[in-house]
Design an enzyme around this catalytic site. Sequence first.
Site, PDB file in Angstrom:
ATOM      1  N   LYS A   1       0.753   4.452   6.911  1.00 50.24           N
ATOM      2  CA  LYS A   1       0.266   5.301   5.820  1.00 50.24           C
ATOM      3  C   LYS A   1       0.907   6.685   5.955  1.00 50.24           C
ATOM      4  O   LYS A   1       1.643   6.969   6.900  1.00 50.24           O
ATOM      5  CB  LYS A   1      -1.259   5.456   5.870  1.00 50.24           C
ATOM      6  CG  LYS A   1      -2.059   4.176   5.946  1.00 50.24           C
ATOM      7  CD  LYS A   1      -2.068   3.395   4.655  1.00 50.24           C
ATOM      8  CE  LYS A   1      -2.886   2.109   4.809  1.00 50.24           C
ATOM      9  NZ  LYS A   1      -2.804   1.246   3.619  1.00 50.24           N
TER      10      LYS A   1
ATOM     11  N   SER B   1       0.802  -1.227   0.000  1.00 53.53           N
ATOM     12  CA  SER B   1       0.000   0.000   0.000  1.00 53.53           C
ATOM     13  C   SER B   1       0.835   1.276   0.000  1.00 53.53           C
ATOM     14  O   SER B   1       0.315   2.341  -0.308  1.00 53.53           O
ATOM     15  CB  SER B   1      -0.937   0.013   1.206  1.00 53.53           C
ATOM     16  OG  SER B   1      -0.218   0.159   2.409  1.00 53.53           O
TER      17      SER B   1
END
Length: 273
Positions: free
Chosen positions: A115, A42
């Site tokens: 993230k 990701s």
Amino acid sequence: MASEAKKGNAVVETIKTVVWALVIAGVFRTLFFQPFWIPSGSMKSTLLIGDFLFVNKMAYGYSYASCPNIRPLGLDAKNICGFLDNENTRVWGAEPERGDVIVFRHPVSGQDYIKRVIGLPGDTVQVQNGIVYLNGEALPQEPTEDFVEVAELQGPHRLSPRCNKPVGAGGDCHKEAAIETMPDGRSYTVLNIGNRGADNTTVFTVGEGEYFFMGDNRDNSTDSRVPKLAGGVGMVPYENLIGRADRIMFSSGGTSMFAFWTWRGDRFFKAVE
């Protein structure tokens, strides 16, 4: 008898040494740096599957999330450090900056995620045609060379990379890449596979004490663009931050960090930008 007593004392001393070593390691992991192994794609190309890094837990102070989950014993961080779980606050707290890459605890599942911070408290965030609008202004994206990797199973979970078009095993898997720039001039690379549902969103307003996160591999990231009750991450509370990812220590392209023949030498001690 004397010999048996000496053996008994040796066993006791060995146990003491092991216990103290575990205590010291636990304190170090809780207060200073937590090891983190990148399990998914990701955050490509900033972070690759198999990157191993230490998370700086001093960067934003401490909360219940600073304590580790000890899943083999059925212990969650709140079982250990629940006394710090108080009204979304932190001890010796400091605020993240836009663009920081952060490990945080998922608000629902309790799993550790990594993230990039896009929105701070009070910001508005919207994505339109893959472009991020921060407080109504588009974050500039400058196209750059495609990110290319081998189309093969990756990491211990044997994940298949997603490509811009179908590719046979062993072929070149391409993703479009662009340099995205924050209002303060901070820039990083983001990837695009194609038009996906999360490339177009409503306007999100980041609440007080919350943060909006996105993965750099925009079409392969479960993040704040999807509400937590719909299976996404949603807004992340301040107390759920664990620490900042500053530097990759080493990287393995295989199924284990011990498979030294798969280590990526060009990523040793690489700064996370």
